[in-house]
Design an enzyme around this catalytic site. Structure first.
Site, PDB file in Angstrom:
ATOM      1  N   SER A 260       0.833  -1.210   0.000  1.00  0.00           N
ATOM      2  CA  SER A 260       0.000   0.000   0.000  1.00  0.00           C
ATOM      3  C   SER A 260       0.864   1.256   0.000  1.00  0.00           C
ATOM      4  CB  SER A 260      -0.890   0.021   1.246  1.00  0.00           C
ATOM      5  OG  SER A 260      -1.708  -1.125   1.303  1.00  0.00           O
TER       6      SER A 260
HETATM    7  N1  SAH Z   1      -0.354  -5.223   4.258  1.00  0.00           N
HETATM    8  C1  SAH Z   1       0.295  -5.485   2.994  1.00  0.00           C
HETATM    9  C2  SAH Z   1      -0.624  -5.112   1.846  1.00  0.00           C
HETATM   10  C3  SAH Z   1      -0.531  -6.087   0.734  1.00  0.00           C
HETATM   11  S1  SAH Z   1      -1.818  -6.012  -0.471  1.00  0.00           S
HETATM   12  C4  SAH Z   1       1.637  -4.776   2.913  1.00  0.00           C
HETATM   13  O1  SAH Z   1       1.969  -4.005   3.822  1.00  0.00           O
HETATM   14  O2  SAH Z   1       2.382  -5.018   1.974  1.00  0.00           O
HETATM   15  C5  SAH Z   1      -3.058  -7.062   0.212  1.00  0.00           C
HETATM   16  C6  SAH Z   1      -2.708  -8.512   0.456  1.00  0.00           C
HETATM   17  O3  SAH Z   1      -3.904  -9.183   0.849  1.00  0.00           O
HETATM   18  C7  SAH Z   1      -2.171  -9.284  -0.751  1.00  0.00           C
HETATM   19  O4  SAH Z   1      -0.927  -9.832  -0.424  1.00  0.00           O
HETATM   20  C8  SAH Z   1      -3.220 -10.363  -0.989  1.00  0.00           C
HETATM   21  O5  SAH Z   1      -2.672 -11.592  -1.436  1.00  0.00           O
HETATM   22  C9  SAH Z   1      -3.839 -10.517   0.404  1.00  0.00           C
HETATM   23  N2  SAH Z   1      -5.179 -11.115   0.435  1.00  0.00           N
HETATM   24  C10 SAH Z   1      -6.199 -10.988  -0.460  1.00  0.00           C
HETATM   25  N3  SAH Z   1      -7.274 -11.702  -0.056  1.00  0.00           N
HETATM   26  C11 SAH Z   1      -6.943 -12.289   1.130  1.00  0.00           C
HETATM   27  C12 SAH Z   1      -7.632 -13.150   2.034  1.00  0.00           C
HETATM   28  N4  SAH Z   1      -8.883 -13.558   1.813  1.00  0.00           N
HETATM   29  N5  SAH Z   1      -6.969 -13.557   3.146  1.00  0.00           N
HETATM   30  C13 SAH Z   1      -5.690 -13.151   3.400  1.00  0.00           C
HETATM   31  N6  SAH Z   1      -4.987 -12.337   2.573  1.00  0.00           N
HETATM   32  C14 SAH Z   1      -5.607 -11.914   1.453  1.00  0.00           C
END
Ligand code: SAH
Length: 203
Positions: free
Chosen positions: A51
């Site tokens: 993000s």
């Molecule tokens: N907090 C992260 C943001 C990554 S983007 C950071 O600081 O980098 C969001 C993430 O959510 C992705 O890696 C995606 O694979 C994950 N995601 C999507 N659906 C999900 C679910 N149902 N359960 C767990 N993770 C999920």
């Protein structure tokens, strides 16, 4: 970057301090070093993104974390948000559904000295394999089409959940669990997240 965030309405000193100390480039491919401190989302593999710093700061601030609180994060991704919360003194539990990201980020966080407990699973279900809950705070870092009831059940009464809600774009919502059956909601503007996918879409 921290000066920029302070100018954008981030007033929580603990958030600004943690984001000054946790270097964002640690969580990115070295090819992206030059972009690491710009306010933009960047690729982290498996079609996912870290993000924007301003979004990480806003979610961290809305969460009102105090040292020692148990925080459940949905969407470990690069591990950056989890590391920021860990630096703020939270006990962080984080769930990621993509195995390649989980396999990459779990050892990375440990190497960097962040004691984040990482799990592979579906965040719509919350943390089911082991019960560390209920949690003081829950942060969802992917766009959810609805509030996952399993997550609400794992949140303490009096606890807060910060979740971007919506399919195409999302509205940032903060839910307070007032009692087992009552909740209040506050809204904090529009954001754009990668979608929260359910268990059947796991890979
Ligand atoms: N907090 C992260 C943001 C990554 S983007 C950071 O600081 O980098 C969001 C993430 O959510 C992705 O890696 C995606 O694979 C994950 N995601 C999507 N659906 C999900 C679910 N149902 N359960 C767990 N993770 C999920």
């Amino acid at each position: 970057m921290v000066r920029l965030l302070a100018g954008q309405g981030i007033t929580d000193e603990a958030v600004l301090k943690a984001m000054g100390e946790v270097k964002r480039h640690w969580f990115l491919d070295s090819a992206l070093d030059a972009l690491a401190y710009e306010d933009r989302a960047l690729q982290i593999g498996a079609e996912q993104t870290i993000s924007r710093p301003s979004t990480v700061a806003m979610q961290s601030q809305l969460l009102q974390v105090q040292p020692g609180m148990k925080v459940l994060e949905i969407g470990t991704g690069s591990g950056y948000q989890a590391a920021v919360l860990c630096k703020m003194g939270a006990k962080v539990f984080s769930i990621e559904r993509q195995k390649s990201l989980f396999d990459h980020t779990k050892p990375l966080l440990a190497e960097l000295g962040f004691n984040v407990r990482c799990f592979l699973g579906d965040g719509y279900q919350g943390l089911t394999e082991v019960n560390y809950g209920p949690y003081d705070r829950i942060i969802v870092t992917c766009g959810a089409r609805e509030v996952p009831e399993a997550l609400m059940a794992q949140l303490k009464v009096g606890g807060l959940m910060v979740i971007p809600l919506g399919e195409e774009t999302q509205e940032m919502i903060r839910i307070t669990k007032v009692s087992e059956s009552e909740r209040t909601e506050e809204k904090f503007g529009d954001y754009s997240f990668v979608p929260m996918l359910d268990g059947r879409q796991m890979r």
